[in-house]
Write an enzyme that holds these catalytic residues in place. Structure first.
Site, PDB file in Angstrom:
ATOM      1  N   GLY A 158       2.967  -3.362   3.521  1.00  0.00           N
ATOM      2  CA  GLY A 158       3.904  -4.471   3.635  1.00  0.00           C
ATOM      3  C   GLY A 158       3.242  -5.833   3.659  1.00  0.00           C
ATOM      4  O   GLY A 158       2.061  -5.986   3.326  1.00  0.00           O
ATOM      5  N   CYS A 202       0.821  -1.203   0.000  1.00  0.00           N
ATOM      6  CA  CYS A 202       0.000   0.000   0.000  1.00  0.00           C
ATOM      7  C   CYS A 202       0.853   1.250   0.000  1.00  0.00           C
ATOM      8  O   CYS A 202       2.077   1.209   0.089  1.00  0.00           O
ATOM      9  CB  CYS A 202      -0.895   0.014   1.241  1.00  0.00           C
ATOM     10  N   ASP A 206      -3.064  -9.772   7.191  1.00  0.00           N
ATOM     11  CA  ASP A 206      -1.973  -9.600   8.143  1.00  0.00           C
ATOM     12  C   ASP A 206      -2.069  -8.246   8.840  1.00  0.00           C
ATOM     13  O   ASP A 206      -1.550  -8.077   9.946  1.00  0.00           O
ATOM     14  CB  ASP A 206      -0.617  -9.764   7.454  1.00  0.00           C
TER      15      ASP A 206
END
Length: 659
Positions: A77, A2, A101
């Protein structure tokens, strides 16, 4: 993957929207804004652009919060151990609304606070706004090696941060002024080492660091560093045992990083690192694996020994049973370069950015995630400059009269354009110029492109008076101090891991891939793998031999039954570009225009006569100034993009950020 942005006591929702929108290329799939105003009037805002990789549903929307909305995150990430962490957190009563995540980081922060970063294995840059106390706080972190970027400006109790500098320039009050000390570093190394940038007041959060912003104050803390054993450390493992252990650990890293809900591919050169990744991926790939190889037309390859042989990659792909797409690169580099300078945010004078962008652009038609071999050289000792250090040590013991003869012959030689000796001659000249220096100074000198005297010579009189050129090696000297007790090869590896890899290689890999909305993963930079190699592999199993040394010895041994001999014996070749050819052909007109006497004089930074002499000497073949001329071209294009009022080629609307 992102683009993140955020504000604390600075700007408003409209500002945050502009910051987020200008990073749309980093996350074309989704975007969002979140803001909070406290009773005392303080303002906090988070923005996100999302490139969907895991959990493609709307449940992955960011900024994201915990169950009661007291902890909010914007995140860039991938965390590769997130499934194990999720199971642990669920056992402690945490409830999840998505399969991302991102949400794992939120709950891990709830559980462990700032120590959460010590549990993460992956690449990340994130900011968490914690509203659980009366006064909100921001917690920010960047991954261990600095794979993902985090830029910030902290001024007078206010903070702005983002994945890219151009987003910070959307904040009123942040100006585009050059940091002259950083300019000196740029001309020294081709790029500016962390934590500085070429912009005054804009900095990079260093790799392996986290920060807390509370009550208008920012505190930065190091949470991790790669360290090495002392020089006299007794290694106990056998070479065969080490090779097996590394093969297993590397396989685990690659398999972890293959997790994805979107198509995945890999770079494939003729080199050891990317070949090792692809061969390992093929052991568990559930679908045909797409690999991408950059190649140049023959006219570009003449005289270049830094361009990979695409035929080797093609044969390896056929042997492994994966698809190989060869991307023939013949770009309109004069028109492409300004666009890439805008995406890089800072002048980065490595022509490999062109190659990286073009391969990511082509791959983006098929895949969203690419695996890269970045980090293998820094981990295992793959660069020839490490061997050059040993040669220089030996050369310094040669009688002075013999060194004088050699110096005169080599340093006076023309640049050998069009010959495959060009690269070796350039390395030899660097080695001879630094051979008499102490070893740490020699290594730093061999990493530079314009030394102290050369920089002073091209600076205008005013600039010479304003720059303290003696400070430009500060980051390198500090890095050497951190590992002063280690073997000198490990000292060099540490320096390159902390500075060269983070500030250059990882930066342009991130920027060029994100320009194409592609995520690049780097399996060699698994934290646990890196720590194991640092403490268990003796220096002689990284670089073995003297006259014709074997680089990455232990990795070659580990992959001996996985890769064919042709790949294992392949000499080091960089992810490079035909700079010399471009300057002599495609970029002649641009060079004459951007580095003209009138243009140089109008900037007031350099002496136009010295710049003109450099261009002439290069064209005449008297000296190889290709990288230095590329530096000056890139710097001028950067100033046109960011200093002259045209700060972006495409400025998305604020509404586009939250579409």
């Amino acid at each position: 993957m992102c683009g993140i942005s955020g504000l604390a006591n600075w700007g408003d929702r409209e500002t945050l929207g502009r910051m987020t929108a200008i990073q749309t290329h980093r996350g074309p799939n989704d975007g969002g804004l979140w803001q909070h105003r406290s009773p005392d009037g303080s303002f906090f805002g988070l923005g996100s652009r999302r490139l969907s990789i895991l959990d493609l549903s709307a449940d992955g929307h960011m900024p994201m919060s915990n169950e009661d909305g007291s902890v909010w995150i914007t995140y860039n990430g991938e965390i590769y151990n997130f499934k194990e962490l999720r199971r642990e957190l669920e056992s402690k009563g945490h409830r999840f609304a998505s399969h991302t995540d991102t949400e794992v980081i939120v709950h891990l922060y709830e559980e462990e606070g700032a120590d959460c970063v010590r549990r993460l294995n992956g690449m990340f840059a994130f900011a968490i706004c914690d509203l659980r106390e009366a006064r909100p706080a921001l917690f920010m972190a960047r991954d261990h090696f600095g794979i993902k970027p985090f830029y910030y400006c902290n001024r007078g109790g206010s903070l702005a941060f983002a994945s890219e500098i151009k987003a910070l320039l959307e904040v009123r009050g942040i100006e585009t002024r050059i940091d002259l000390q950083a300019l000196d570093q740029y001309l020294t190394f081709l790029w500016v080492p962390d934590p500085k940038t070429l912009f005054q007041e804009i900095f990079k959060l260093p790799a392996g660091h986290c920060a807390t912003f509370r009550d208008g104050e920012m505190k930065i803390t190091e949470y991790w560093d790669l360290n090495f054993p002392p020089e006299n450390y007794e290694f106990r493992s056998s070479e065969a045992g080490l090779a097996e252990e590394i093969r297993q650990r590397f396989r685990h890293s690659v398999e972890q990083q293959m997790v994805s809900d979107v198509p995945l591919g890999a770079f494939l050169s003729a080199g050891l690192d990317s070949s090792s990744i692809v061969a390992t991926m093929m052991r568990t790939a559930k679908a045909p694996l797409r690999t991408y190889t950059v190649t140049f037309p023959e006219k570009y390859r003449k005289g270049e020994n830094t361009l990979d042989d695409p035929a080797v990659a093609a044969r390896l792909a056929a042997k492994l049973g994966c698809e190989n797409r060869q991307i023939v690169v013949e770009p309109d580099v004069a028109n492409l370069l300004p666009k890439l300078c805008w995406h890089m945010d800072e002048p980065t004078a490595d022509p490999a950015i062109v190659t990286a962008f073009l391969v990511c652009q082509e791959a983006s038609r098929d895949v969203t995630v690419l695996m890269s071999g970045v980090g293998g050289d820094e981990l295992f000792g793959g660069y020839r400059k490490y061997a050059a250090h040993r040669w220089a040590e030996a050369y310094s013991s040669v009688p002075g009269w013999m060194r004088n003869l050699a110096d005169s012959a080599v340093l006076g030689a023309p640049n050998m354009r069009g010959s495959r000796m060009k690269g070796s001659l350039r390395l030899a000249k660097k080695m001879l110029r630094s051979a008499a220096l102490p070893r740490q100074e020699r290594f730093i000198r061999n990493c530079t492109y314009l030394d102290h005297d050369q920089r002073r010579e091209i600076y205008s009189e005013q600039l010479r008076n304003e720059i303290d050129a003696s400070l430009s090696n500060g980051a390198h000297e500090k890095a050497f101090e951190q590992v002063a007790d280690a073997d000198f090869l490990n000292q060099m590896l540490y320096l390159d891991s902390k500075i060269f890899m983070t500030s250059l290689n990882l930066t342009y890999n991130d920027k060029m891939s994100m320009a194409c909305s592609v995520e690049v993963r780097v399996p060699f930079l698994d934290r646990e793998l890196a720590e194991f190699v640092a403490w268990n592999v003796p220096p002689e199993l990284k670089l073995k031999g003297f006259f014709k040394p074997t680089t990455k010895r232990i990795l070659r041994r580990a992959m001996a039954n996985v890769l064919p001999d042709e790949v294992l014996r392949q000499p080091k070749a960089g992810f490079a570009a035909p700079t010399d050819y471009w300057l002599a052909n495609d970029l002649t007109e641009m060079t004459d225009d951007l580095l003209s006497e009138s243009n140089i004089r109008s900037r007031g930074l350099f002496r136009s006569d010295r710049v003109q002499a450099m261009v002439k000497q290069h064209r005449d073949g008297a000296q190889d100034w290709s990288m230095q001329i590329w530096q000056l071209l890139t710097l001028e294009l950067w100033m046109q993009s960011f200093m002259d009022g045209a700060r972006s080629q495409v400025r998305p609307t604020a509404e586009a950020a939250i579409a």
